[in-house]
Design a protein around this motif. Structure first.
Motif, PDB file in Angstrom:
ATOM      1  N   GLN A  57       6.220  -1.114  -7.844  1.00  0.00           N
ATOM      2  CA  GLN A  57       5.943  -1.739  -6.542  1.00  0.00           C
ATOM      3  C   GLN A  57       4.655  -1.172  -5.948  1.00  0.00           C
ATOM      4  O   GLN A  57       3.787  -1.909  -5.482  1.00  0.00           O
ATOM      5  CB  GLN A  57       7.116  -1.489  -5.599  1.00  0.00           C
ATOM      6  CG  GLN A  57       6.834  -1.794  -4.159  1.00  0.00           C
ATOM      7  CD  GLN A  57       7.312  -0.697  -3.210  1.00  0.00           C
ATOM      8  OE1 GLN A  57       7.787  -0.987  -2.143  1.00  0.00           O
ATOM      9  NE2 GLN A  57       7.196   0.553  -3.604  1.00  0.00           N
ATOM     10  N   PHE A  58       4.508   0.156  -5.982  1.00  0.00           N
ATOM     11  CA  PHE A  58       3.301   0.765  -5.424  1.00  0.00           C
ATOM     12  C   PHE A  58       2.063   0.350  -6.215  1.00  0.00           C
ATOM     13  O   PHE A  58       1.001   0.106  -5.643  1.00  0.00           O
ATOM     14  CB  PHE A  58       3.423   2.285  -5.406  1.00  0.00           C
ATOM     15  CG  PHE A  58       4.169   2.822  -4.223  1.00  0.00           C
ATOM     16  CD1 PHE A  58       3.637   2.715  -2.944  1.00  0.00           C
ATOM     17  CD2 PHE A  58       5.411   3.421  -4.376  1.00  0.00           C
ATOM     18  CE1 PHE A  58       4.318   3.201  -1.848  1.00  0.00           C
ATOM     19  CE2 PHE A  58       6.101   3.915  -3.278  1.00  0.00           C
ATOM     20  CZ  PHE A  58       5.552   3.797  -2.008  1.00  0.00           C
ATOM     21  N   SER A  59       2.185   0.258  -7.540  1.00  0.00           N
ATOM     22  CA  SER A  59       1.043  -0.131  -8.367  1.00  0.00           C
ATOM     23  C   SER A  59       0.586  -1.538  -8.023  1.00  0.00           C
ATOM     24  O   SER A  59      -0.612  -1.824  -7.969  1.00  0.00           O
ATOM     25  CB  SER A  59       1.419  -0.043  -9.851  1.00  0.00           C
ATOM     26  OG  SER A  59       1.714   1.283 -10.215  1.00  0.00           O
ATOM     27  N   ALA A  60       1.550  -2.441  -7.801  1.00  0.00           N
ATOM     28  CA  ALA A  60       1.202  -3.818  -7.455  1.00  0.00           C
ATOM     29  C   ALA A  60       0.528  -3.887  -6.092  1.00  0.00           C
ATOM     30  O   ALA A  60      -0.503  -4.545  -5.914  1.00  0.00           O
ATOM     31  CB  ALA A  60       2.457  -4.692  -7.477  1.00  0.00           C
ATOM     32  N   LEU A  61       1.078  -3.176  -5.107  1.00  0.00           N
ATOM     33  CA  LEU A  61       0.523  -3.233  -3.758  1.00  0.00           C
ATOM     34  C   LEU A  61      -0.820  -2.523  -3.672  1.00  0.00           C
ATOM     35  O   LEU A  61      -1.634  -2.832  -2.795  1.00  0.00           O
ATOM     36  CB  LEU A  61       1.513  -2.623  -2.760  1.00  0.00           C
ATOM     37  CG  LEU A  61       2.798  -3.431  -2.544  1.00  0.00           C
ATOM     38  CD1 LEU A  61       3.762  -2.659  -1.657  1.00  0.00           C
ATOM     39  CD2 LEU A  61       2.493  -4.790  -1.922  1.00  0.00           C
ATOM     40  N   ALA A  62      -1.089  -1.587  -4.588  1.00  0.00           N
ATOM     41  CA  ALA A  62      -2.365  -0.866  -4.567  1.00  0.00           C
ATOM     42  C   ALA A  62      -3.546  -1.777  -4.864  1.00  0.00           C
ATOM     43  O   ALA A  62      -4.696  -1.425  -4.577  1.00  0.00           O
ATOM     44  CB  ALA A  62      -2.335   0.282  -5.568  1.00  0.00           C
ATOM     45  N   GLU A  63      -3.275  -2.959  -5.430  1.00  0.00           N
ATOM     46  CA  GLU A  63      -4.346  -3.875  -5.777  1.00  0.00           C
ATOM     47  C   GLU A  63      -4.794  -4.743  -4.608  1.00  0.00           C
ATOM     48  O   GLU A  63      -5.698  -5.566  -4.748  1.00  0.00           O
ATOM     49  CB  GLU A  63      -3.898  -4.763  -6.943  1.00  0.00           C
ATOM     50  CG  GLU A  63      -3.603  -3.963  -8.217  1.00  0.00           C
ATOM     51  CD  GLU A  63      -3.131  -4.833  -9.361  1.00  0.00           C
ATOM     52  OE1 GLU A  63      -3.129  -6.073  -9.187  1.00  0.00           O
ATOM     53  OE2 GLU A  63      -2.788  -4.279 -10.411  1.00  0.00           O
ATOM     54  N   LEU A  64      -4.165  -4.580  -3.453  1.00  0.00           N
ATOM     55  CA  LEU A  64      -4.559  -5.369  -2.282  1.00  0.00           C
ATOM     56  C   LEU A  64      -6.019  -5.120  -1.921  1.00  0.00           C
ATOM     57  O   LEU A  64      -6.483  -3.986  -1.895  1.00  0.00           O
ATOM     58  CB  LEU A  64      -3.673  -4.996  -1.080  1.00  0.00           C
ATOM     59  CG  LEU A  64      -2.218  -5.458  -1.129  1.00  0.00           C
ATOM     60  CD1 LEU A  64      -1.440  -4.831   0.012  1.00  0.00           C
ATOM     61  CD2 LEU A  64      -2.131  -6.966  -1.080  1.00  0.00           C
ATOM     62  N   GLN A  65      -6.732  -6.188  -1.624  1.00  0.00           N
ATOM     63  CA  GLN A  65      -8.130  -6.099  -1.203  1.00  0.00           C
ATOM     64  C   GLN A  65      -8.200  -6.350   0.294  1.00  0.00           C
ATOM     65  O   GLN A  65      -8.015  -7.474   0.749  1.00  0.00           O
ATOM     66  CB  GLN A  65      -8.978  -7.121  -1.967  1.00  0.00           C
ATOM     67  CG  GLN A  65      -8.980  -6.929  -3.481  1.00  0.00           C
ATOM     68  CD  GLN A  65      -9.626  -5.616  -3.892  1.00  0.00           C
ATOM     69  OE1 GLN A  65     -10.680  -5.234  -3.373  1.00  0.00           O
ATOM     70  NE2 GLN A  65      -9.009  -4.911  -4.825  1.00  0.00           N
TER      71      GLN A  65
END
Length: 208
Positions: A57-65
């Motif tokens: 979950q954190f890895s996915a959200l870390a991609e937010l621009q």
């Protein structure tokens, strides 16, 4: 890696539906299509699997621009997570598991810190750029934002299945912002968020 991802996706579905304590590994195995041996090759226990979902979950959200001023980015980040909660099972499961860590053998404070620290960094940038009132304690406010978001999304889940989560997040920023932002910065900030989010596979947090 495909098998591991399939197990994590299946676990997110089952953990979201049943919670950590009630989720049987047998159901996760059935949903994933993997074997019991494959699951234990990647994850030694249900608790380790839950931590894998939290990390994904954190890895996915870390991609937010994020764009805009630091304080607007802080606002937009909460709306991005709210949108992901509405559309991405992995994010819903990850956040539920973080909240349910009392059921773990060894509860881990790190997931909360991983929410607090980026919020604190944005608030510190906002102070440097003159957006933040000088008396604001950025650490305390970062913790408050995480606590408010956590409570708000839980209430929205119970009352409306999170259908109105964006409106609830907007409302808490409308209350909080006047005590954070300088009078000069306040008029330019958008408590409703300044980003547009797609639904479906392109929603924030849905990336592999």
């Amino acid at each position: 890696m495909r098998t591991r991802r399939a197990i994590l996706e299946a676990a997110s579905i089952v953990f979201e539906k049943r919670g950590f304590a009630a989720a049987p590994l047998s159901e996760i195995i059935a949903v994933s299509g993997a074997t019991k041996g494959a699951l234990y090759f990647h994850f030694s226990s249900k608790e380790e699997l839950a931590r894998g979902v939290i990390e994904a979950q954190f890895s996915a959200l870390a991609e937010l621009q994020l764009e805009g001023s630091p304080l607007q980015q802080a606002i937009d980040s909460t709306h991005a997570v709210a949108h992901a909660l509405q559309h991405v099972p992995l994010v819903r499961a990850g956040i539920r598991l973080v909240i349910e860590q009392g059921s773990f053998t060894e509860p881990d404070p790190e997931p909360y810190l991983r929410w607090v620290e980026p919020a604190q960094a944005l608030l510190e940038e906002a102070r440097t750029e003159g957006e933040l009132r000088p008396e604001v304690d950025v650490r305390a406010v970062a913790q408050l934002i995480v606590a408010l978001f956590t409570g708000t999304q839980l209430m929205a889940q119970v009352l409306t299945q999170r259908e109105d989560l964006s409106e609830r997040i907007t409302a808490f920023w409308q209350v909080v912002l006047p005590g954070l932002a300088t009078p000069e910065a306040l008029p330019s900030l958008k408590p409703e968020g300044g980003m547009k989010f797609p639904d479906g596979p392109e929603a924030p947090g849905s990336a592999d």
